[in-house]
Design a protein around this motif. Structure first.
Motif, short mmCIF file in Angstrom:
data_model
loop_
_atom_site.label_atom_id
_atom_site.label_comp_id
_atom_site.label_asym_id
_atom_site.label_seq_id
_atom_site.Cartn_x
_atom_site.Cartn_y
_atom_site.Cartn_z
N TRP A 5 0.83 -1.21 0.00
CA TRP A 5 0.00 0.00 0.00
C TRP A 5 0.87 1.26 0.00
CZ3 TRP A 5 -4.61 0.20 -1.67
CH2 TRP A 5 -5.54 -0.79 -1.41
N GLN A 14 1.04 4.03 -2.89
CA GLN A 14 0.66 5.41 -2.58
C GLN A 14 1.79 6.39 -2.89
OE1 GLN A 14 0.11 6.84 1.61
NE2 GLN A 14 -2.01 7.13 0.97
N LEU A 48 -7.90 1.64 0.27
CA LEU A 48 -6.90 1.81 1.34
C LEU A 48 -7.58 2.28 2.63
CD1 LEU A 48 -4.08 2.03 2.55
CD2 LEU A 48 -3.84 4.27 1.43
#
Length: 330
Positions: A23, A27, A40
Motif C-alpha cells: 500500500w 501510494q 486503502l
C-alpha cells in the motif's frame, strides 16, 4: 572498552506488514486512483492494518535515499538529432516502466525491514539503541557518546586518529582533548571533526545535521567544509557541501537531559519527534490539525502524558485503536 551485542531470532513477516508495504509503495509511487484510495481507507479501518501502515511509512522515509540513488536517470537534449529521436522515445518509455518496478522493489525491501534484517547496521555497530531507548558510552580515552533513540554507532580508534561512525539516528559527543589524535564522526557521506568539546550529529534520511553546544567543529563533505561554532548548526547531504552555519534550533540537545523542546513548530513535526520515543505509532490526521503551532517542553519518557497535554492545550482529540495506534484529530 567493551560493548555487548544482543541477538534474537528473526520474527516472521505478518500478512498485514506485507500488505502495508505494498500500500505504501503504491501510494508513494502515485499508483493509487480514487478507487484505490477508497480501498486503502477501508483496509486501514482494521487496527492491525493501521499499525502496520504506520510502520511502513516510517520505513519508506528511511529508505527513500537508497531509491533515489539507485534510480536510473534520463535527460534528453532540448532538440535531439532526427535520427536519434526514436531512441530517446524508447529510453523514455523504459524510464517510465522503471517506476512500478521501483515500487515493487521498495515493497520487498520494506518486507525485509519488517523482518528485522537491518543486516549492514547490525554487523557494523558496536552499540545500538531500540526506539525509546538511550545509552551513554564512555570510550577508552574518556570521550563520552550519548546515543539517542533508535541509533547505532561503530567505534574505530587508531594510534593517530579517533573515528566514530554514526550508522543511524542521533548522538551527542563530549570529546576528550588530544591534539595528536583528532576525533571525527563520520555520517551520511561526510565527517565532523572536533575542534573543541561537545556537539550533536543527527541523520535524517539523506540529511545530516551537525549542532555545536561547546567550542567548534569542522563539518566536511566531498565538495567542501565549514567551521561550525558554538550554538550553531550546519547540514549536509551526500555530495553536497555543508550549509553556512545558522543559530541552532531551540533545545537541540535537550534530549540528552530527557526533554523535547519546541518553539512555534507545526503539530505534525512535534508529533513526529515525540513518536520516535513511543512504543506505539502516533499520527496526526487532517491538514488543519497538522498545521497547528506548538510551543513547550515535554518529557521524553512520558509520550502518553505529552499526547494528553497536546489534547488539552490545542483542543484536539485522540483516538486509540486496538494495537496501540494513536490518532490525533479534530
Amino acid at each position: 572498552m567493551t560493548f555487548t551485542h544482543s541477538r534474537s531470532k528473526t520474527p516472521p513477516v505478518s500478512r498485514a506488514d506485507r500488505e502495508a508495504a505494498r500500500w505504501v509503495a503504491d501510494q508513494e509511487g502515485g499508483a493509487l486512483d480514487a478507487e484505490g484510495e477508497a480501498r486503502l481507507e477501508a483496509w486501514l479501518k482494521n487496527p492491525s492494518n493501521a499499525q502496520a501502515f504506520a510502520r511502513a511509512q516510517g520505513l519508506w522515509r528511511d529508505m527513500g535515499e537508497a531509491v533515489s540513488l539507485s534510480a536510473p536517470s534520463y535527460t534528453a537534449p532540448a532538440v535531439p538529432p532526427r535520427r536519434h529521436r526514436r531512441d530517446y522515445a524508447r529510453d523514455a518509455v523504459r524510464t517510465r516502466r522503471w517506476a512500478p518496478m521501483a515500487a515493487t522493489g521498495m515493497a520487498a525491501a520494506l518486507a525485509l525491514a519488517f523482518m528485522g534484517l537491518d543486516i549492514p547496521t547490525r554487523i557494523q555497530a558496536d552499540a545500538i539503541t531500540r526506539p525509546g531507548e538511550q545509552r551513554t558510552l564512555t570510550l577508552d580515552d574518556g570521550s563520552i557518546i550519548q546515543l539517542n533513540t533508535d541509533s547505532a554507532v561503530a567505534v574505530a580508534y587508531e594510534p593517530g586518529r579517533r573515528t566514530v561512525r554514526l550508522l543511524r539516528g542521533e548522538a551527542a559527543f563530549t570529546v576528550a582533548p588530544n591534539t595528536q589524535r583528532p576525533f571525527a564522526v563520520e555520517a551520511g557521506g561526510g565527517s565532523t571533526t572536533a575542534l573543541g568539546t561537545r556537539f550533536v550529529v543527527r541523520r535524517r534520511g539523506p540529511l545530516t545535521q551537525v549542532s555545536v553546544t561547546e567550542h567548534a567543529v569542522r563539518a566536511a563533505s566531498r565538495p567542501g567544509s565549514v567551521v561550525v561554532g558554538e550554538n550553531q548548526t550546519s547540514t549536509y547531504r551526500p555530495h553536497q557541501a555543508p550549509t553556512a552555519p545558522t543559530p541552532s534550533p531551540l533545545g537541540v540537545d535537550a534530549w540528552t537531559d530527557g526533554w523535547l523542546v519546541f518553539e512555534d513548530q507545526p503539530l505534525s513535526q512535534v508529533v513526529e519527534e515525540i513518536a520516535r520515543y513511543s512504543s506505539s505509532p502516533i499520527n496526526v490526521v487532517g491538514r488543519s490539525v497538522r498545521a497547528r503551532r506548538v510551543s513547550g517542553a515535554f518529557r521524553i519518557d512520558q509520550p502518553d502524558l505529552t499526547v494528553a497535554r497536546l489534547e488539552q492545550t490545542l483542543g484536539v482529540r485522540t483516538t486509540r485503536l486496538i494495537g496501540g495506534v494513536v490518532l490525533i484529530h479534530d
